[in-house]
Design an enzyme around this catalytic site. Structure first.
Site, PDB file in Angstrom:
ATOM      1  N   LYS A   1       0.849  -1.200   0.000  1.00 15.08           N
ATOM      2  CA  LYS A   1       0.000   0.000   0.000  1.00 15.08           C
ATOM      3  C   LYS A   1       0.888   1.255   0.000  1.00 15.08           C
ATOM      4  O   LYS A   1       0.705   2.156  -0.792  1.00 15.08           O
ATOM      5  CB  LYS A   1      -0.908  -0.039   1.225  1.00 15.08           C
ATOM      6  N   GLU A   5      10.433  -4.690   4.630  1.00 14.12           N
ATOM      7  CA  GLU A   5      10.476  -6.099   4.235  1.00 14.12           C
ATOM      8  C   GLU A   5      10.182  -6.253   2.739  1.00 14.12           C
ATOM      9  O   GLU A   5      10.893  -6.944   2.009  1.00 14.12           O
ATOM     10  CB  GLU A   5       9.433  -6.910   5.023  1.00 14.12           C
ATOM     11  N   GLY A  14      -4.866  -1.953   4.952  1.00 13.04           N
ATOM     12  CA  GLY A  14      -4.101  -3.100   4.448  1.00 13.04           C
ATOM     13  C   GLY A  14      -4.803  -4.416   4.713  1.00 13.04           C
ATOM     14  O   GLY A  14      -4.930  -5.275   3.832  1.00 13.04           O
ATOM     15  N   ARG A  15      -5.316  -4.586   5.922  1.00 10.04           N
ATOM     16  CA  ARG A  15      -5.944  -5.867   6.286  1.00 10.04           C
ATOM     17  C   ARG A  15      -7.348  -6.015   5.716  1.00 10.04           C
ATOM     18  O   ARG A  15      -8.015  -7.024   5.936  1.00 10.04           O
ATOM     19  CB  ARG A  15      -5.934  -6.031   7.807  1.00 10.04           C
ATOM     20  N   GLU A  74      -4.932  -6.602  14.719  1.00 12.83           N
ATOM     21  CA  GLU A  74      -4.422  -5.285  14.339  1.00 12.83           C
ATOM     22  C   GLU A  74      -5.568  -4.266  14.404  1.00 12.83           C
ATOM     23  O   GLU A  74      -5.345  -3.086  14.634  1.00 12.83           O
ATOM     24  CB  GLU A  74      -3.805  -5.336  12.921  1.00 12.83           C
ATOM     25  N   HIS A 106      -5.703 -33.254  17.428  1.00 10.89           N
ATOM     26  CA  HIS A 106      -4.592 -34.075  17.911  1.00 10.89           C
ATOM     27  C   HIS A 106      -3.476 -33.212  18.473  1.00 10.89           C
ATOM     28  O   HIS A 106      -2.336 -33.670  18.600  1.00 10.89           O
ATOM     29  CB  HIS A 106      -4.085 -34.964  16.775  1.00 10.89           C
ATOM     30  N   LYS A 141       9.085  -0.840  14.125  1.00 10.51           N
ATOM     31  CA  LYS A 141       9.639  -0.550  12.787  1.00 10.51           C
ATOM     32  C   LYS A 141      10.719   0.522  12.897  1.00 10.51           C
ATOM     33  O   LYS A 141      11.799   0.398  12.322  1.00 10.51           O
ATOM     34  CB  LYS A 141       8.535  -0.010  11.873  1.00 10.51           C
TER      35      LYS A 141
HETATM   36  O1  F6P Z   1       2.106  -4.127   9.886  1.00  8.12           O
HETATM   37  C1  F6P Z   1       1.665  -2.855   9.621  1.00  8.12           C
HETATM   38  C2  F6P Z   1       1.176  -2.707   8.225  1.00  8.12           C
HETATM   39  O2  F6P Z   1       1.019  -1.339   8.001  1.00  8.12           O
HETATM   40  C3  F6P Z   1      -0.125  -3.452   7.942  1.00  8.12           C
HETATM   41  O3  F6P Z   1      -1.251  -2.794   8.386  1.00  8.12           O
HETATM   42  C4  F6P Z   1      -0.062  -3.596   6.477  1.00  8.12           C
HETATM   43  O4  F6P Z   1      -0.977  -4.536   6.010  1.00  8.12           O
HETATM   44  C5  F6P Z   1       1.385  -4.016   6.308  1.00  8.12           C
HETATM   45  O5  F6P Z   1       2.079  -3.221   7.265  1.00  8.12           O
HETATM   46  C6  F6P Z   1       1.965  -3.838   4.945  1.00  8.12           C
HETATM   47  O6  F6P Z   1       1.967  -2.506   4.544  1.00  8.12           O
HETATM   48  P1  F6P Z   1       2.177  -2.116   3.039  1.00  8.12           P
HETATM   49  O7  F6P Z   1       1.091  -2.723   2.233  1.00  8.12           O
HETATM   50  O8  F6P Z   1       2.138  -0.617   3.021  1.00  8.12           O
HETATM   51  O9  F6P Z   1       3.529  -2.626   2.597  1.00  8.12           O
END
Ligand code: F6P
Length: 580
Positions: free
Chosen positions: A221, A227, A293-294, A379, A410, A543
């Site tokens: 987003k 990452e 995002g979620r 979240e 199990h 972060k």
């Molecule tokens: O973990 C925090 C967060 O902002 C989530 O809400 C989001 O889904 C994720 O990081 C990834 O963010 P982006 O889509 O901006 O890379």
């Protein structure tokens, strides 16, 4: 626009009444079922294709009436209307919250339908429906080109593997839905998902892939997530190295740029950053800051899924969400499944002391659903302040967890059946399996030759909720001839609450319905607790610190020195252990 100060639910008469009932509460599912032949019928509801049996929950008519009063007092229905109309209910980020707009069918968006909010509604100066459908059309056109082989890699070969690079909502939704809908994936296409910055993740996910037939989707987003951008650079490096080593591209800047253009697309709200990475904005699919995002798997973030199952499947998926959105909007509270399930969670969390909630899909293809729900629920509702900044007045955000049945049986069901904690659990199953296999020989004992394996599987689904609800008394254990000394260990208390959700089959629509169901459960709880379920400030500190600490971990002595003693010692130990 800031939302008004939330109501403190704990001050209401209904809340106080529930508190009174909860003290000294002695649930009696055996008795309640024995005295009310209609209990199952009374508490079974329909939401689109989902049949939801709430009867094995620890509720009575009186409890439910008070819970419904809490929902009414808190204005759940009114706030839902405000959300879908584009009010800025995400107060701390001053944003509208419009994931429901992502799945409004074109008919409604164009005015041909009769659903609310009105067709062509404009939020913050933008025609939401027009933008949503223009983007969907672009995603679908691209998906068709990949599926048909019209879109090729730089050497002219058709795409066989799509690698989605993203994390959080930009990963968990796509991977969960892809796994759930495996039987709908076009033959010859495979999706893989890279999320962790642990280099082992991208190493393993690219292992064995042919760079000429691989397409990367960088899904972020913000296009600023450490990452994802790190993994995107590693993927680009992998592509250049592999294509270069096989002589598929020349060792020139131009050839590398051409390779990226054919093997990388992006999904983001930040198209300038996409271009800076080297991805042609023509090959980027946008979305909007009003999609969390979620809550984004039904936006262009689901491009990998749209490629895998095709536009028709994706439309069906969106239709499932929309059916539940409409159920949420139009169904009175007392029959409104997401509201009722949210209220049950409030009952267990705030009155009966439950701290966690299990989600147990009896459908192997839903094996990532609990992980997906962890982000959606935790979240969203893991908050200690309300939307006006004041402290919450009661506990929020239960811990969601789970595994597919029967694997969980199990492993951890022992604790659910006989442990000291109250763990409400949702059991999810489908009537028609994707693969109706028969056990040709049976086991010569309990399983007949030719037995239907899905029926055997679902016998477990039905048995578990029955065992949890009704248990087994000491007398029943004794009647089996059990030695007295072992009787206590073999008693099942019962009165362990479960909800059973049954759908006809795991279709794209049903997967959409399940997601929307839980989105609106989260909404119901968040509204009652007075929290902003759409921000996520709690992930920021870690972060920031990771970036600050990175130089120390990389061996910078001054940066190491500035750390607290524990962190310093841990990093020093890491550095002394690191040999490669
Ligand atoms: O973990 C925090 C967060 O902002 C989530 O809400 C989001 O889904 C994720 O990081 C990834 O963010 P982006 O889509 O901006 O890379």
């Amino acid at each position: 626009m800031a939302e008004a100060t939330p109501l403190d639910p704990t001050t209401t008469d209904a809340w106080k009444a529930l508190g009174g009932i909860a003290s000294g509460f002695a649930p009696d599912l055996r008795g309640w079922f024995a005295t009310d032949a209609n209990r199952a019928e009374t508490y079974t509801f329909q939401a689109a294709d989902l049949t939801v049996d709430l009867s094995k929950n620890l509720i009575t008519e009186e409890i439910l009436a008070h819970l419904l009063a809490v929902a009414k007092d808190s204005g759940v229905a009114e706030r839902y209307e405000a959300m879908i109309a584009g009010e800025h209910i995400n107060v701390t980020e001053n944003r509208a919250v419009l994931h429901t707009a992502l799945r409004r069918p074109a008919a409604d968006a164009s005015g041909a339908g009769e659903l609310a909010p009105p067709a062509g509604f404009v939020v913050d100066g933008a025609d939401i429906d027009a933008e949503v459908h223009a983007t969907l059309d672009k995603v679908f056109a691209f998906a068709e080109r990949v599926r048909s082989g019209e879109w090729t890699g730089v050497t002219g070969k058709r795409i066989e593997t799509v690698v989605n690079i993203g994390i959080g909502g930009s990963d968990l939704g796509p991977v969960m839905v892809y796994e759930a809908l495996k039987p709908y994936v076009q033959e010859g296409l495979e999706c893989r998902f890279v999320s962790n910055i642990d280099p082992s993740d991208i190493y393993e996910k690219t292992a064995g892939l042919d760079p000429e037939t691989t397409l990367f989707i960088v899904a972020s987003k913000t296009f600023g997530t450490l990452e994802t951008l790190t993994n995107a650079r590693l993927a680009r490096q992998w592509l250049w190295e592999r294509l270069g080593a096989s002589g598929s591209i020349a060792d020139t800047e131009e050839a590398r740029t051409a390779a990226v253009a054919k093997h990388f697309v992006a999904v983001s709200t930040a198209l300038d950053k996409v271009a800076a990475f080297g991805i042609d904005p023509e090959n980027a699919f946008g979305f909007w800051d009003w999609v969390g995002g979620r809550y984004s798997v039904d936006s262009a973030i689901g491009t990998s899924v749209a490629i895998a199952i095709g536009p028709d499947g994706f439309r069906d998926f969106l239709g499932g969400f929309h059916a539940i959105d409409e159920h949420m909007r139009t169904t009175p509270l007392e029959k409104n499944v997401p509201v009722l399930m949210g209220l049950l969670n409030v009952w267990y969390t705030n009155f009966l002391g439950a701290q966690s909630h299990a989600v147990l899909p009896y459908a192997q293809y839903l094996h990532r659903f609990p992980a997906y729900l962890q982000q959606l629920t935790m979240e969203s509702n893991g908050k200690s302040v309300r939307w006006d900044g004041s402290p919450v007045t009661t506990d929020t955000g239960e811990i969601f967890w789970g595994e597919p049945g029967t694997n969980g049986q199990h492993a951890f069901y022992q604790l659910i059946h006989q442990g000291t904690r109250l763990i409400p659990a949702d059991f999810i199953a489908v009537a028609n399996p994707a693969h109706p296999l028969k056990d040709g020989t049976g086991d010569g004992h309990a399983v007949e030759p030719g037995a239907d394996v899905h029926s055997l599987f679902l016998a477990n689904f039905f048995a578990q909720t029955k065992a949890l609800a009704f248990g087994k008394t000491a007398d029943e254990v004794r009647a089996e001839g059990t030695a007295e000394s072992v009787v206590p260990a073999r008693v099942f208390s019962g009165n362990r609450p479960t909800t059973s959700i049954l759908a006809p089959a795991l279709t794209p629509s049903v997967v959409g319905q399940l997601i929307a169901l839980y989105e609106h459960i989260v909404f119901t709880e968040g509204t009652i607790w007075g929290i902003d379920s759409f921000d996520q400030w709690g992930v920021e500190l870690g972060k920031q610190l990771a970036l600050q600490i990175a130089p120390a971990v990389d061996g910078d002595a001054a940066a190491l020195e500035s750390q607290d003693s524990s962190t310093k010692a841990l990093i020093a130990k890491y550095l002394s252990l690191r040999t490669n």
